[in-house]
Every structure is written in C-alpha cells, then in structure tokens.
Write an enzyme that holds these catalytic residues in place. Structure first.
Site, PDB file in Angstrom:
ATOM      1  N   SER A   1      59.364  23.300  35.244  1.00 19.95           N
ATOM      2  CA  SER A   1      58.019  22.871  35.612  1.00 19.95           C
ATOM      3  C   SER A   1      57.413  23.811  36.664  1.00 19.95           C
ATOM      4  O   SER A   1      57.247  25.004  36.402  1.00 19.95           O
ATOM      5  CB  SER A   1      58.067  21.422  36.093  1.00 19.95           C
ATOM      6  OG  SER A   1      56.774  20.892  36.205  1.00 19.95           O
TER       7      SER A   1
ATOM      8  N   ASP B   1      55.661  15.963  26.023  1.00 21.34           N
ATOM      9  CA  ASP B   1      55.814  16.110  27.473  1.00 21.34           C
ATOM     10  C   ASP B   1      54.607  15.434  28.099  1.00 21.34           C
ATOM     11  O   ASP B   1      53.469  15.821  27.839  1.00 21.34           O
ATOM     12  CB  ASP B   1      55.881  17.600  27.830  1.00 21.34           C
ATOM     13  CG  ASP B   1      56.132  17.864  29.302  1.00 21.34           C
ATOM     14  OD1 ASP B   1      55.687  17.058  30.138  1.00 21.34           O
ATOM     15  OD2 ASP B   1      56.735  18.899  29.627  1.00 21.34           O
TER      16      ASP B   1
ATOM     17  N   HIS C   1      59.566  15.686  29.782  1.00 20.43           N
ATOM     18  CA  HIS C   1      59.335  16.778  30.732  1.00 20.43           C
ATOM     19  C   HIS C   1      60.598  17.220  31.471  1.00 20.43           C
ATOM     20  O   HIS C   1      60.901  18.408  31.544  1.00 20.43           O
ATOM     21  CB  HIS C   1      58.264  16.373  31.747  1.00 20.43           C
ATOM     22  CG  HIS C   1      57.923  17.460  32.709  1.00 20.43           C
ATOM     23  ND1 HIS C   1      57.384  18.666  32.312  1.00 20.43           N
ATOM     24  CD2 HIS C   1      58.076  17.552  34.059  1.00 20.43           C
ATOM     25  CE1 HIS C   1      57.190  19.441  33.368  1.00 20.43           C
ATOM     26  NE2 HIS C   1      57.617  18.790  34.436  1.00 20.43           N
TER      27      HIS C   1
END
Length: 256
Positions: free
Chosen positions: A93, A194, A224
């Site tokens: 991320s 996600d 995610h």
C-alpha cells in the site's frame, strides 16, 4: 506512548542480500511481518522499520507527514546498503509508494522492488476536500483490516488522521511525476477486489514506470492487506523467487 501489540519494528541479520520491507498508511509492521520473517528464514538480511506516527495512537500520526515516513525508510535503506552487497525493497500500500520513491531516487543501489497493492492516488470526493476539511475535522473512519480471510486482523488505527491523509495525498501527486525514474526489475502483486486501493492504481504505476523487467500477479482470493490474507504464501514465495532470480548472493546467504 507504548506501542500497540505487534507494531514493533523487525530486524534480522542474515547474509549479503538485504531486503527492506515497508508497511502501509495507518498500519504497522504487524501487517507485513510474516513477509519479512519468511525472507529472514531463508537467510536474507531483513529490515522492517516502524514509520513515525504509526503503531501507537492516531493522534500521534497527526504530527507527522510524508517527509517523516520517507526519511525513515531512506535511513533503513542506507543502513542495509552499508552491510549488504545488494538490497531489494518491498512494500504494501503506502509502503509500495515509499518503495517506488526509493527506487526513483536511489537507482542502481536497489536491485529490484516488490509491490503489493501499491497506492498511487487518494480516491473519492473527500480527497479533494482534504485541504479544507483537515482544519475542521481531526479524523475520519479507519481503513485497517481489509482482509478476506476470516479471523485475521491488521494492527492499525481505527481512525485516519486528516492532516496525515493530506500529506499522503501530496506525496502521491509528487511521486506520480517521479515514476518514469523507476527502472529496477519490478514484481507487482495486486488484488482485483480491494476496498482501499483500487486496481487502477496498479495499472497506472505499470504504465508510468520505466522498468523493463516487470512481473504482474493477481491476488484473486485477497483484499487489500493481502500479506495477511489467503494469498500471503503466494506473495512470500513469489518475492523470494524474484530475489533469487536476480541475485547470485541468495544461494550463499547464511542462515542467521
């Protein structure tokens, strides 16, 4: 301020090949520690720092910004470079976004990068309002624990501090302009479903970087935080295979 359980940084001294692992926005090392431990168990030297403002309470993150988070991973990278013959960088991320900037700035000092659901943009109408809203509201609802696997939870904040979110948005805008400077071999793994970072971000990154050696893998069973999800072992195995392919030093790395 005491750390949340599992938010401690992780370090393992192994062989000549080093790996820096970067966690995400409002998260902690816990979300990527199994990834780091998998690589450490295979003899690599691994550094997983705790980003400033993370791992305690969300109010502490209000006092930090992208410059602080980037400075910490940059410091950890330089430390690995002093002790290892070559270094790879991995990130989840926002950790993926930090990885991309390290790659853009450090060039040949980084032998390859691995990205899992990397962020490229803060999405939604609220993102455009951040410059004003951050002065009116201190925080909004959290984004932690987007995980498909039952019983798995991410150690992260239940609120998103808006000053920090605004700083992150500015960072991603700057990083997008720098993506063509990324030339290293790249392994990108992303989830079609996600709820935090859409697949469009991965597509944008792949379209913008200058890397010629690119491998893309879909994480069909994960959301995610895929490093704690159904596809975690796939991520770990693909990462080690990627590093092994690019580094002659892996086979001779000592097991610490």
């Amino acid at each position: 301020m005491p750390l949340l359980p599992g938010a401690e940084p992780f370090r393992h001294d192994g062989g000549e090949v080093g790996v820096l692992v970067c966690h995400g926005f409002t998260g902690s090392p816990q979300s990527v520690r199994p990834w780091a431990e998998h690589l450490a168990e295979r003899g690599l030297t691994v550094s997983l720092p705790l980003l400033p403002g993370h791992g305690t309470r969300w109010q502490d993150m209000q006092l930090t910004g992208w410059q602080d988070w980037y400075a910490e991973v940059d410091r950890a990278l330089r430390e690995l470079r002093e002790n290892c013959s070559e270094v790879f960088v991995c990130g989840l991320s926002m950790g993926g976004a930090l990885t991309l900037r390290l790659a853009a700035k450090h060039g040949a000092d980084i032998s390859g990068i691995v990205l899992v659901n990397p962020a490229n943009k803060v999405h939604g109408p609220a993102a455009r309002a951040l410059p004003v809203v951050r002065h009116l509201l201190p925080s909004t609802s959290g984004i932690a624990s987007d995980i498909a696997k039952p019983g798995r939870e991410e150690v992260g904040y239940d609120r998103v501090p808006l000053h920090a979110a605004y700083s992150f948005r500015r960072f991603l805008t700057m990083l997008d302009r720098e993506l063509p400077q990324v030339t290293q071999p790249l392994l990108l793994l992303h989830s079609p479903e996600d709820h935090v970072v859409p697949p469009a971000d991965s597509a944008r990154i792949l379209a913008r970087v200058s890397s010629r050696d690119v491998t893309e893998r879909l994480l069909e069973r994960s959301y995610h935080v895929a490093t704690l999800d159904h596809d975690a072992e796939l991520i770990f195995e693909e990462t080690f295979a990627f590093i092994s392919r690019l580094s002659a030093g892996v086979g001779t790395a000592s097991r610490g």
